[in-house]
Scaffold this motif. Structure first.
Motif, PDB file in Angstrom:
ATOM      1  N   GLU A   3       0.845  -1.192   0.000  1.00 26.20           N
ATOM      2  CA  GLU A   3       0.000   0.000   0.000  1.00 26.20           C
ATOM      3  C   GLU A   3       0.883   1.246   0.000  1.00 26.20           C
ATOM      4  O   GLU A   3       1.144   1.838   1.049  1.00 26.20           O
ATOM      5  N   ASN A   4       1.338   1.642  -1.166  1.00 24.85           N
ATOM      6  CA  ASN A   4       2.198   2.811  -1.312  1.00 24.85           C
ATOM      7  C   ASN A   4       1.595   3.800  -2.291  1.00 24.85           C
ATOM      8  O   ASN A   4       0.720   3.466  -3.082  1.00 24.85           O
ATOM      9  N   ILE A   5       2.091   5.035  -2.213  1.00 23.90           N
ATOM     10  CA  ILE A   5       1.806   6.025  -3.242  1.00 23.90           C
ATOM     11  C   ILE A   5       3.007   6.067  -4.165  1.00 23.90           C
ATOM     12  O   ILE A   5       4.150   6.245  -3.723  1.00 23.90           O
ATOM     13  N   PHE A   6       2.772   5.906  -5.459  1.00 23.86           N
ATOM     14  CA  PHE A   6       3.828   5.927  -6.462  1.00 23.86           C
ATOM     15  C   PHE A   6       3.714   7.230  -7.246  1.00 23.86           C
ATOM     16  O   PHE A   6       2.625   7.683  -7.561  1.00 23.86           O
ATOM     17  N   ILE A   7       4.854   7.824  -7.554  1.00 29.48           N
ATOM     18  CA  ILE A   7       4.848   9.096  -8.283  1.00 29.48           C
ATOM     19  C   ILE A   7       5.835   9.027  -9.438  1.00 29.48           C
ATOM     20  O   ILE A   7       6.994   8.624  -9.262  1.00 29.48           O
ATOM     21  N   LYS A  29      -1.142  11.715   4.551  1.00 27.41           N
ATOM     22  CA  LYS A  29      -2.537  11.564   4.964  1.00 27.41           C
ATOM     23  C   LYS A  29      -2.904  10.088   5.120  1.00 27.41           C
ATOM     24  O   LYS A  29      -3.634   9.709   6.043  1.00 27.41           O
ATOM     25  N   LEU A  30      -2.383   9.252   4.224  1.00 29.82           N
ATOM     26  CA  LEU A  30      -2.716   7.827   4.228  1.00 29.82           C
ATOM     27  C   LEU A  30      -1.795   7.007   5.135  1.00 29.82           C
ATOM     28  O   LEU A  30      -1.981   5.792   5.265  1.00 29.82           O
ATOM     29  N   ASN A  31      -0.785   7.675   5.717  1.00 30.63           N
ATOM     30  CA  ASN A  31       0.178   6.999   6.589  1.00 30.63           C
ATOM     31  C   ASN A  31       0.870   5.839   5.862  1.00 30.63           C
ATOM     32  O   ASN A  31       0.952   4.717   6.367  1.00 30.63           O
ATOM     33  N   CYS A  32       1.336   6.139   4.652  1.00 33.90           N
ATOM     34  CA  CYS A  32       2.055   5.129   3.873  1.00 33.90           C
ATOM     35  C   CYS A  32       3.300   5.769   3.274  1.00 33.90           C
ATOM     36  O   CYS A  32       3.612   6.928   3.564  1.00 33.90           O
ATOM     37  N   ASN A  33       4.023   5.032   2.456  1.00 30.19           N
ATOM     38  CA  ASN A  33       5.273   5.515   1.890  1.00 30.19           C
ATOM     39  C   ASN A  33       5.105   6.017   0.463  1.00 30.19           C
ATOM     40  O   ASN A  33       4.139   5.678  -0.225  1.00 30.19           O
ATOM     41  N   THR A  93     -12.848   1.618  -6.872  1.00 30.62           N
ATOM     42  CA  THR A  93     -11.714   1.013  -6.176  1.00 30.62           C
ATOM     43  C   THR A  93     -10.622   0.589  -7.144  1.00 30.62           C
ATOM     44  O   THR A  93      -9.503   0.333  -6.733  1.00 30.62           O
ATOM     45  N   ASP A  94     -10.948   0.467  -8.449  1.00 27.79           N
ATOM     46  CA  ASP A  94      -9.942   0.062  -9.421  1.00 27.79           C
ATOM     47  C   ASP A  94      -9.222   1.254 -10.050  1.00 27.79           C
ATOM     48  O   ASP A  94      -8.411   1.078 -10.936  1.00 27.79           O
ATOM     49  N   ALA A  95      -9.512   2.465  -9.594  1.00 33.33           N
ATOM     50  CA  ALA A  95      -8.880   3.666 -10.163  1.00 33.33           C
ATOM     51  C   ALA A  95      -7.556   3.916  -9.468  1.00 33.33           C
ATOM     52  O   ALA A  95      -7.458   4.739  -8.577  1.00 33.33           O
ATOM     53  N   VAL A  96      -6.521   3.160  -9.856  1.00 30.17           N
ATOM     54  CA  VAL A  96      -5.242   3.247  -9.154  1.00 30.17           C
ATOM     55  C   VAL A  96      -4.186   4.030  -9.928  1.00 30.17           C
ATOM     56  O   VAL A  96      -3.088   4.207  -9.448  1.00 30.17           O
TER      57      VAL A  96
END
Length: 296
Positions: A3-7, A29-33, A93-96
């Motif tokens: 569960e990460n944010i990718f940029i 905000k999401l408490n992830c990396n 939920t599939d909008a990643v």
């Protein structure tokens, strides 16, 4: 996949800072990396990935992680999210894969969940104002600046009233998207800054074309010229941010130089026309400038 944010990181230093700041805010905000995708630099070698020079705990997206986004997209499990599709409410939920819908600030940006791959330029402080103090901390250089930069910094600190002035040329010359700020912009901005204080102003001119800068600026000892090169990009931005006040070009580089300044009373003058005339009809720049900046 974790569960990460990718940029996706691309462009010059200013663009890289905007992109990472937006991703950092969402991840906070999401408490992830945050994991950075740096594949763009394999195709465009004229630009260099520079975020590793800052006080950022960088994590890099693996090839397998990035391929999972492509695989899902090709199988129609997920779709590119645009401002029109799905009403931008992020209910799917599939909008990643998030593709920034326009140049303006997307009010629904912070509604997205992990894992999400972010694509865009995110050129507005609104994308990271919730974590402003943290951004200022991580956007500091890891290493000490060079002796040459230390000498310039000493000059800046000794000035009664220091002004960072940016003249951007380079790939803007002949561009259909960007434009070089006209001489009238600089002369008017200099006049305004000089008239606003009783102290003697010293202008520190940052430019990739010193000859051109000298041709459009007054011939005076008040102007101190600093030639920008790819080798000292990060240090130049830090030197710029050490000044008290700013005349920025239509460049994300000097945008960040001004924004990173710790002077609460700073005056920042920026050009209204961030793009060439035709492009200004396409790009909505309303969220580009902080509220206190003066536009000309």
């Amino acid at each position: 996949m974790a569960e990460n944010i990718f940029i996706e990181i691309k462009g010059g230093l200013g663009n890289q800072l905007f992109q990472y700041a937006a991703a950092y805010c969402l991840s906070n905000k999401l408490n992830c990396n945050v994991k950075v995708n740096v594949q763009w630099f394999e195709q465009y070698e004229e630009r260099e990935f520079l975020l590793d020079q800052f006080n950022i705990d960088l994590e890099y997206a693996t090839k397998e992680e990035l391929e999972s986004f492509v695989k899902k997209k090709n199988n129609f499990i997920t779709r590119f999210v645009t401002g029109k599709k799905f009403n931008n409410k992020c209910k799917r939920t599939d909008a990643v894969i998030y593709n920034q819908p326009g140049f303006h600030y997307d009010q629904n940006f912070l509604d997205y969940k992990a894992p999400t791959l972010l694509q865009g330029y995110f050129q507005s402080e609104k994308y990271f104002l919730p974590v402003e103090s943290k951004i200022r901390d991580i956007f500091k250089l890891k290493a000490s600046i060079s002796s040459a930069s230390q000498s310039i910094l000493k000059e800046i600190k000794s000035a009664d009233y220091s002004v960072a002035l940016h003249v951007r040329r380079g790939d803007y010359v002949g561009s259909d998207v960007h434009c070089v700020c006209p001489p009238q912009y600089y002369s008017r901005a200099i006049e305004i800054l000089k008239s606003s204080v009783s102290k003697d102003a010293k202008f520190f001119v940052f430019s990739d074309d010193i000859g051109f800068a000298k041709s459009i600026l007054p011939s005076s000892k008040q102007f101190y010229y600093i030639r920008g090169t790819q080798d000292n990009t990060c240090e130049d931005m830090m030197l710029m941010s050490a000044c008290d006040n700013f005349i920025v070009a239509n460049s994300s580089f000097s945008w960040w130089g001004a924004w990173l300044s710790g002077n609460a009373e700073k005056m920042v003058i920026a050009p209204k026309n961030w793009f060439a005339r035709e492009s200004m009809l396409v790009y909505n720049c309303v969220d580009l400038y902080p509220d206190k900046w003066m536009l000309m």
